[in-house]
Write an enzyme that holds these catalytic residues in place. Structure first.
Site, PDB file in Angstrom:
ATOM      1  CB  SER A   1      58.537  29.641 134.209  1.00 46.45           C
ATOM      2  OG  SER A   1      57.544  30.399 134.847  1.00 46.45           O
TER       3      SER A   1
ATOM      4  CE1 TYR B   1      55.060  24.888 133.170  1.00 47.18           C
ATOM      5  CE2 TYR B   1      54.931  26.821 134.603  1.00 47.18           C
ATOM      6  CZ  TYR B   1      55.293  26.237 133.403  1.00 47.18           C
ATOM      7  OH  TYR B   1      55.905  26.989 132.437  1.00 47.18           O
TER       8      TYR B   1
ATOM      9  CE  LYS C   1      58.662  24.919 132.281  1.00 41.69           C
ATOM     10  NZ  LYS C   1      59.198  24.481 130.991  1.00 41.69           N
TER      11      LYS C   1
HETATM   12  P1  NAD Z   1      52.739  24.932 124.146  1.00 37.21           P
HETATM   13  O1  NAD Z   1      51.951  23.924 124.888  1.00 37.21           O
HETATM   14  O2  NAD Z   1      52.039  25.787 123.146  1.00 37.21           O
HETATM   15  O3  NAD Z   1      53.990  24.236 123.416  1.00 37.21           O
HETATM   16  C1  NAD Z   1      54.627  23.103 123.938  1.00 37.21           C
HETATM   17  C2  NAD Z   1      54.788  22.108 122.807  1.00 37.21           C
HETATM   18  O4  NAD Z   1      55.468  20.959 123.306  1.00 37.21           O
HETATM   19  C3  NAD Z   1      53.451  21.621 122.245  1.00 37.21           C
HETATM   20  O5  NAD Z   1      53.476  21.742 120.836  1.00 37.21           O
HETATM   21  C4  NAD Z   1      53.380  20.160 122.671  1.00 37.21           C
HETATM   22  O6  NAD Z   1      52.682  19.364 121.731  1.00 37.21           O
HETATM   23  C5  NAD Z   1      54.833  19.782 122.813  1.00 37.21           C
HETATM   24  N1  NAD Z   1      55.114  18.719 123.788  1.00 37.21           N
HETATM   25  C6  NAD Z   1      54.683  18.625 125.063  1.00 37.21           C
HETATM   26  N2  NAD Z   1      55.176  17.526 125.640  1.00 37.21           N
HETATM   27  C7  NAD Z   1      55.950  16.910 124.719  1.00 37.21           C
HETATM   28  C8  NAD Z   1      56.735  15.730 124.707  1.00 37.21           C
HETATM   29  N3  NAD Z   1      56.795  14.938 125.784  1.00 37.21           N
HETATM   30  N4  NAD Z   1      57.391  15.394 123.590  1.00 37.21           N
HETATM   31  C9  NAD Z   1      57.332  16.178 122.486  1.00 37.21           C
HETATM   32  N5  NAD Z   1      56.596  17.307 122.425  1.00 37.21           N
HETATM   33  C10 NAD Z   1      55.917  17.661 123.528  1.00 37.21           C
HETATM   34  O7  NAD Z   1      53.479  25.852 125.237  1.00 37.21           O
HETATM   35  P2  NAD Z   1      54.257  27.223 125.061  1.00 37.21           P
HETATM   36  O8  NAD Z   1      53.435  28.311 125.643  1.00 37.21           O
HETATM   37  O9  NAD Z   1      54.745  27.347 123.672  1.00 37.21           O
HETATM   38  O10 NAD Z   1      55.460  26.985 126.070  1.00 37.21           O
HETATM   39  C11 NAD Z   1      56.693  26.459 125.622  1.00 37.21           C
HETATM   40  C12 NAD Z   1      57.587  26.261 126.830  1.00 37.21           C
HETATM   41  O11 NAD Z   1      57.744  27.498 127.510  1.00 37.21           O
HETATM   42  C13 NAD Z   1      57.048  25.268 127.852  1.00 37.21           C
HETATM   43  O12 NAD Z   1      58.099  24.500 128.362  1.00 37.21           O
HETATM   44  C14 NAD Z   1      56.471  26.180 128.922  1.00 37.21           C
HETATM   45  O13 NAD Z   1      56.457  25.561 130.184  1.00 37.21           O
HETATM   46  C15 NAD Z   1      57.450  27.337 128.890  1.00 37.21           C
HETATM   47  N6  NAD Z   1      56.853  28.578 129.392  1.00 37.21           N
HETATM   48  C16 NAD Z   1      55.700  29.049 128.836  1.00 37.21           C
HETATM   49  C17 NAD Z   1      55.123  30.209 129.348  1.00 37.21           C
HETATM   50  C18 NAD Z   1      53.829  30.733 128.773  1.00 37.21           C
HETATM   51  O14 NAD Z   1      53.215  31.594 129.398  1.00 37.21           O
HETATM   52  N7  NAD Z   1      53.383  30.282 127.615  1.00 37.21           N
HETATM   53  C19 NAD Z   1      55.739  30.905 130.412  1.00 37.21           C
HETATM   54  C20 NAD Z   1      56.941  30.385 130.938  1.00 37.21           C
HETATM   55  C21 NAD Z   1      57.488  29.221 130.416  1.00 37.21           C
END
Ligand code: NAD
Ligand code: UDP
Length: 336
Positions: free
Chosen positions: A124, A149, A153
């Site tokens: 991120s 958070y 990361k």
């Molecule tokens: P999201 O919560 O929609 O998707 C994450 C998925 O991971 C979910 O389906 C959840 O059920 C699963 N999950 C969580 N912990 C788990 C575990 N221990 N074992 C198995 N599955 C698990 O989030 P997203 O927005 O799709 O983000 C995906 C990744 O991108 C994350 O790592 C997030 O930190 C990173 N990210 C997201 C954003 C954003 O704005 N959405 C920005 C920067 C980074």
């Protein structure tokens, strides 16, 4: 390529699985569904006409992960699984370090044992920290993160760098996302926040659809053109395609880092006004006090991904807003 997608039932993961399948890759999804939905997986099948191999498992479960690698001939892992709510991470730091840091550690142990050493990680822009000048460039050092958070990361990035230093057979791509918004143009996949949304875009969409009375704009006294914060919003489909473009990079040993953003900041007020213009729907709002921890403005230097991966964000703000609105109208309560 046979790709394991952790967190593939979530927002960014589900869009990436669609693009992987449509590009002819073979996909295995691991998700514990703590914030994802099996309905998203069914929708992926509907969009692509292909079936998704899904294993409901937790990445912290070493035995389960060993089973995944022994049953499937995985070549590369795209690792989305994790917790992502900044505010919640402040009140539940142990959960965030356990899920995001320890979870990645266990995943890497299982990968090492299976001889699978190619990983694309969802990082991120937050790892640039609070004091980095804009635009953020990949050559800048990681900065001081302001919540568990962001720190989780940054810790995972460091873990993966150390892993590559210790064993040259590993190759890792760190993708630093800026602000993904939007939804699949079909209207079948999108962001599905639980409870009250923390993020701007789902909040605007829920006000527009009548689920919430009005949007609070957190501060209009920032040193920006209109006083509201600026962020680099990119379409989730562009972000998904960035992962496909990163797959060749993960065939080369070492660590590489790429920003995935548009390179342009857009203010909160501009987002609200553009949403109203594009959809024709009113979004009542109120200016309230600043939200603790918010930075005034940041956006990506998107040059490295363009030069080295051949990736640029192609979808404009109107597409992001219209696709969000289509998703919101078709699924007022998300997948529920
Ligand atoms: P999201 O919560 O929609 O998707 C994450 C998925 O991971 C979910 O389906 C959840 O059920 C699963 N999950 C969580 N912990 C788990 C575990 N221990 N074992 C198995 N599955 C698990 O989030 P997203 O927005 O799709 O983000 C995906 C990744 O991108 C994350 O790592 C997030 O930190 C990173 N990210 C997201 C954003 C954003 O704005 N959405 C920005 C920067 C980074
Ligand atoms: N924001 C807002 N009202 C909301 C949610 C967000 O004014 O209900 C603002 C927030 O202060 C920030 C911008 O919108 O300036 C983007 O916030 P988001 O949480 O979506 O992304 P992040 O702050 O994590 O970059």
């Amino acid at each position: 390529m046979q790709v394991l997608v952790t967190g593939g039932a979530g927002y960014i993961g589900s869009h990436t699985v669609v693009e992987l399948l449509q590009a002819g890759h073979s996909v295995v999804v691991v998700d514990n569904l703590c914030n994802g939905s099996e309905v998203a997986l069914q929708r992926i099948e509907k969009i692509t006409g292909q079936s998704v191999r899904f294993i409901r498992a937790d990445i912290r479960d070493r035995q389960a992960m060993d089973g995944v690698f022994s049953r499937h001939d995985i070549e590369t892992v795209i690792h989305f699984a994790g917790l992502k709510a900044v505010g919640e991470s402040v009140s539940r730091p142990l959960d965030y370090y356990e899920n995001n840091f320890y979870g990645t550690l266990v995943l890497c142990q299982a990968m090492e044992a299976a001889g699978v050493r190619r990983l694309v990680f969802s990082s991120s822009a937050t790892v640039y920290g609070e004091e980095a000048p804009v635009p953020y460039v990949e050559t800048m050092p990681r900065g001081t993160t302001s919540n568990p958070y962001g720190t989780s990361k940054a810790m995972v990035e460091k873990l993966l760098e150390d892993l590559v230093s210790a064993n040259a057979r590993w190759s890792v791509v760190l993708l630093r996302y800026f602000n993904p918004i939007g939804a699949h143009p079909s209207g079948w996949l999108g962001e599905c926040p639980q409870g009250i949304p923390n993020n701007l875009m789902p909040f605007i969409a829920q006000v527009a659809v009548g689920r919430r009375e009005r949007l609070s704009i957190f501060g209009d006294d920032y040193p920006t053109a209109d006083g509201t914060c600026e962020r680099d919003y990119l379409h989730v489909v562009d972000l998904a395609l960035g992962h496909l473009k990163a797959l060749p990079a993960v065939l080369e040993p070492g660590v590489s880092i790429y920003n995935l953003g548009t390179g342009q900041g857009v203010s909160v007020l501009a987002m609200v006004n553009s949403f109203m213009r594009v959809t024709g729907v009113d979004v009542p709002y109120l200016i309230t006090s600043r939200r603790a921890g918010d930075l005034p403005a940041f956006w990506a230097d998107a040059g490295k991904a363009r030069r080295k991966l051949g990736w640029t964000a192609e979808r404009g703000l109107d597409d992001m807003l219209m696709d969000t609105w289509r998703w919101q109208c078709k699924n007022p309560y998300g997948y529920r």
